[in-house]
Write an enzyme that holds these catalytic residues in place. Structure first.
Site, short mmCIF file in Angstrom:
data_model
loop_
_atom_site.label_atom_id
_atom_site.label_comp_id
_atom_site.label_asym_id
_atom_site.label_seq_id
_atom_site.Cartn_x
_atom_site.Cartn_y
_atom_site.Cartn_z
N GLU A 150 -35.46 -53.14 29.88
CA GLU A 150 -34.56 -52.10 30.35
C GLU A 150 -33.37 -52.07 29.41
O GLU A 150 -32.59 -53.02 29.35
CB GLU A 150 -34.11 -52.39 31.78
CG GLU A 150 -33.16 -51.35 32.35
CD GLU A 150 -32.66 -51.73 33.74
OE1 GLU A 150 -31.92 -50.91 34.32
OE2 GLU A 150 -32.98 -52.83 34.23
N GLU A 232 -23.96 -45.66 37.82
CA GLU A 232 -24.15 -46.69 38.84
C GLU A 232 -22.82 -46.83 39.59
O GLU A 232 -21.91 -47.49 39.11
CB GLU A 232 -24.53 -48.02 38.21
CG GLU A 232 -25.94 -48.09 37.70
CD GLU A 232 -26.31 -49.48 37.22
OE1 GLU A 232 -27.38 -49.97 37.61
OE2 GLU A 232 -25.54 -50.09 36.46
#
Length: 454
Positions: A150, A232
């Site tokens: 990721e 986020e």
């Protein structure tokens, strides 16, 4: 964002049932895992509240973005964020866009031309990051959790939050300086945190992935499955907005001019397992964005690394072996220069390595996989160890899915791990570490044993 939610599949079904809107509609999505496609399914926008049960709504726009219109989050900054409202191209839990050509293997000829851009707006309050999330998998996966890497690119962060893992360095990429963070949570997480906040970014995917590969955290055999951009949020989040987003191959007819041919590489610091190459920079009418290092032992040259610098250290080489190298340059439109002239390099004989010792540690395991880290390589001899090699048998049915701190090959069930440029030379008494992740048949409880070091 870094999760394995079956709820996302449910969310996709909810989106299909609740948001069957006209192609040009701009819905407001409040469902936890609700999503909608825009621009004839070129991109998908998702609410993706995976880490909290607090309310969040996003207002989608057809120009390629969204605005968070409601966010009541109050997550602890020592834990996971509330979610990842985002826009993406590619495949995410079986919800795929059209025309992205993803998944694409990172060794494919078209990978160097992949690029993305984003423009964002930030509110004056809240705790959040603004980030890209690029997913890589050892297979061309279109559903479920990716298990390779990721790659996160943090354009901005507000509040007392930090990436997974710990900082392992700094690097200059895409015209800025970035902190590099690394951690492993069942897959490698490599985060690039911009030293000064930015509201936009335009870059080639390989600009960052080349750096990931050079650090041993990713593999060219892995597949890029999705390119996502969003936020986020831990606390609040109302007002966060992606104003525009793009993904595709750069260039077209707007910049048909390739970079000039790079200078012939020269070799230095040649050991039994590595060699450092340097070359004169290429020039371009717009700008050179990176270089590819090509290597051959026979007639065929293949890409083994690269980046934005005019130097590269190739590791994991075999002793007393002759290699040939060429360099090519890339620009922002994905144009490739002609290959440079070739330099020939012969590695030094092996050192014997009588003082080399290896100690593996099982960090975690589950029903069909495990993470072994740290694997400590120590020099217990009286002379410097110039390069090391660790070998071990891999149990039947097991597959290495990722490695960091070293490079590896698998032949006949035997794994061979070699040092990287920065951790190959060990003085007497010194040590270094690497780690790896592997899959295994469900229910199998074996982990490798029988490690040797030389």
């Amino acid at each position: 964002m870094r999760h394995a939610h079956i709820h996302l599949i449910i969310g996709a079904l909810l989106a299909l049932g609740l948001f069957a809107v006209p192609a040009q509609a701009a819905p407001v999505i409040c469902e936890k895992y609700g999503s909608t496609s825009i621009q004839s399914n070129r991109y998908i926008v998702q609410n993706n509240v995976w880490g909290a049960d607090t309310a969040q709504c996003i207002d989608v726009n057809q120009s390629g973005g969204f605005t968070v219109t409601q966010a009541a989050h109050n997550n602890s900054t020592s834990g996971a964020p509330a979610g990842y409202p985002s826009i993406y191209a590619g495949c995410h839990y079986a919800n795929c866009t059209t025309g992205s050509n993803l998944p694409m293997q990172a060794s494919a000829s078209g990978f160097a031309a992949l690029r993305s851009s984003v423009s964002m707006t930030y509110p004056g309050s809240g705790t959040y990051n603004a980030s890209y999330d690029l997913w890589f998998d050892p297979t061309p996966r279109t559903d479920g959790q990716n298990t390779g890497a990721e790659l996160m690119i943090w354009l901005n962060r507000q509040g007392s939050i930090q990436p997974i893992g710990s900082q392992v360095g700094t690097v200059n990429l895409a015209g800025a300086t970035w902190q590099v963070w690394f951690g492993n949570i069942g897959w490698n997480v490599i985060s690039y945190v911009r030293s000064s906040p930015a509201t936009s970014l335009d870059f080639t995917i390989d600009t960052f992935y080349s750096d990931v590969v050079s650090r041993g955290y990713g593999q060219r055999s892995w597949y890029l499955t999705s390119v996502q951009a969003g936020f986020e949020p831990w606390i609040g989040g109302t007002g966060l907005a992606v104003n525009s987003f793009s993904f595709g191959t750069g260039g077209g007819t707007s910049d048909p001019t390739p970079p000039s041919t790079p200078g012939t590489p020269s070799a230095s610091n040649v050991t039994s397992s590595s060699a450092t190459l340097t070359w004169a920079a290429s020039t371009d009418n717009v700008g050179v964005t990176g270089y590819d290092v090509l290597r051959a032992t026979g007639d065929t040259f293949t890409r083994v690394g690269g980046g934005t610098a005019t130097s590269y250290t190739d590791t994991g080489l075999s002793p007393s072996t002759t290699y040939r190298y060429r360099i090519r340059a890339r620009d922002a439109a994905g144009n490739l220069s002609p290959d440079s002239a070739t330099v020939t390099v012969t590695t030094q004989p092996g050192s014997g390595g009588g003082g080399c010792a290896v100690t593996p540690t099982t960090q975690t395991s589950w029903n069909n996989g495990y993470v072994i880290q740290p694997v400590t390589v120590a020099n217990r001899g009286t002379s410097t160890l110039n390069g090391w090699t660790v070998t071990f048998p891999l149990p039947s049915g097991h597959t290495i899915t990722g490695i960091w701190g070293g490079t590896y090959t698998v032949s006949g069930g035997t794994v061979t791990v070699r040092n990287l440029a920065h951790n190959g030379n060990l003085a007497p008494g010194a040590s270094t570490t690497f780690g790896y992740q592997a899959s295994r048949p469900t229910g199998n409880t074996q982990v490798p044993s029988g490690y040797t070091c030389s």
